[in-house]
Enzyme design. Sequence first.
Site, short mmCIF file in Angstrom:
data_model
loop_
_atom_site.label_atom_id
_atom_site.label_comp_id
_atom_site.label_asym_id
_atom_site.label_seq_id
_atom_site.Cartn_x
_atom_site.Cartn_y
_atom_site.Cartn_z
N ASP A 371 46.25 10.16 80.91
CA ASP A 371 46.04 8.73 80.78
C ASP A 371 46.30 8.28 79.34
O ASP A 371 45.94 8.97 78.38
CB ASP A 371 44.57 8.45 81.16
CG ASP A 371 44.24 6.97 81.21
OD1 ASP A 371 44.90 6.26 81.97
OD2 ASP A 371 43.32 6.54 80.48
N GLU A 413 51.26 9.10 80.71
CA GLU A 413 51.36 7.65 80.87
C GLU A 413 51.66 7.04 79.50
O GLU A 413 50.75 6.62 78.79
CB GLU A 413 50.05 7.06 81.43
CG GLU A 413 50.15 5.57 81.69
CD GLU A 413 48.80 4.83 81.58
OE1 GLU A 413 48.72 3.70 82.05
OE2 GLU A 413 47.86 5.38 80.99
#
Length: 668
Positions: A371, A413
């Site tokens: 993330d 990401e």
Amino acid sequence: MKRFLQGILALSAGLALLAGASCNKTGGENGGNGGGNSGGGSGTPVETGSQLADVTYQLNVYSFADSDGDGWGDLKGVTQHLDYFESLGVSALWLSPVQAAMSYHGYNVTDYSAINPKLGTEADFKDLIGKAGAKGIDIYMDYVLNHSGSDNAWFKEACSSADSKYRSYYVFSDNPAADVAAGKIDNYAGAKTPGMGTWYTLSGSTGSGRLHFKLDWNARKVTVTQSTEAAQASNPSATKWLYYGNGTEAGLYATGGEIYEITVDFASDWGFLIRTATGNDWGVGKKYGAPNGAGGLTLGQPYPIAASTSSFDPGNITFAGGTSYFASFDKSMPDLNYGPYDKAAESAAFKDLAASADKWIKLGVNGLRLDAVLWIYQQQTSANVAFLKAWYDHCNATYKARGGSGEFYMVGEAWTGADEIAAYYKGLPSCFNFPYWDTLKDRINKGRGSDFATTVSGFRNQFRSNRSDFIDAIKLSNHDEDRTAESLGRSLDKEKLAAAVLLTSPGKPFIYQGEELGYWGNKGGGDEYVRAPIKWTRSGSVPTAALSGKVDNAMLSDAISVEAQSADEASLLSVYRKFSKARNSYKALAKGEITPVSSTNNALALWTLSFDGQTVLVAHNFGSGVVSASVSGISELSADRILVSNGVASVNGSSVTLGAYASAVFAL
Ligand code: MG
């Protein structure tokens, strides 16, 4: 290597099955013969492996499927639907965070080594890994390295004492402005100012109690002093407002000469702002806060405030003398601190996080989705890349020590442009290609396919320049974006086109929960609206307990269900299954490199994919009308060479005709 061989063996059976025939049967949830691994029995078409295509399904565990009727999706619910993933030709699942966390979405982890009890137990997770693995389906965990949850025991310990050993796990400062300027904050690497984020004061530090605020509007300065005067009620007809705490708005009183004042009982863990509007009006020029990088207002001293502009968002005004911590996203998500980036792996936080990852990898996890990698070091690409390389090398070593085959999968990401994504390939084997979807939706909505292949090819060349074996993680929308259907005007034909393009593009496709059913929804009313539960059966209930009632029940109609769409060969779900099956049947479609092909019509997107002696021609009509066009350099098309299609497709010599938003793949 294993995956590649399975694909070759399956090829001839796939050709016979797909040429001119629909590959979708009606029936239950499985929808017929998707790309299962089990092989065909006598008299049935030989199934192809689902691993050639390398398709991943992204799911929200909390809303995917509920096994125990408590309204929360759970790990057992995922395990109970492994046949669904087979029907979609999927060979990996990216699970939303499954670790103990503070909120439904799981991105504020309180214990990296424990399973969230709302989602099940560690035994449930192990069972899922085992049963999925038996079907050739890998499990990828979502790992949040940028920040933990503020209820994490590490953070609580860190806040309890400046002497805590966990103090180094987070980013603390008694004077952020000075420390940032002096380069003392490792999280900022070489930057003097953060890309985003906020310093939050710890409760108990200065900036609480009865305070007097005096705003000198002409000088654009605010002076705060401790006060023994009575606290004042908000001035309802104010033009200048003090904004603090949990959405408190206190109207200041004009006391002459463009001076505005108020005394309040002040409590805020993030500081305050001055506003010239209230409520949701945060327009340009109406918000006044700390100049960039500044903080640390000293009581009794005038403090300069800066206005918001179209390109500048002022920071929160915090108080000097107390201790603050830094959070990129939210005060409940304090950023983790890994120290100087070139020694990150030596930091205590890194070692603890790595120990938790080791646990899950040893349990059988075969990949991680990372993330928010842009913010581990505040949008400092080279620092992040160094960190990520160390993190990847650690996890890959654990994977290999476990006996894992090939290389460990890890996708970052890095939500940014292709230039910067390319840089992240120096640290990671795979990155999400956000510009791919941005380009695709733009071109579909413009009805122009002619430059799509060259754009995709350009992205890949950029990525390849930093890693020859890059894995381009392509996708349509995900859990943080407006739905694909929303971006395409809820046009089912355009959604089918987008699905077909995704599954005929080079790279590693990700399908996000609900995309295959045509879910719509945007983030305006809350992220929950793009995280809706799977409607499995026409009339059954869906797990919505995690979503705070933010569910579009009109969308979750009987007709949109898996059951209904499985019975309809023309449904969006059937298109996903059909094209995924084709990708699992043709090595060129799964592994081929893209070569753009030009045509005489701007609506057409054309490219070839070639791999190991096999070449296919991919043709998509991005336009709303029937298109016939000649394909340059190709003279051997014929109708019986159509491998998979959606919409009308026919060929005549070197000319191809496609219906509105139609797609076809030809053997060459
Ligand atoms: Mg449940």
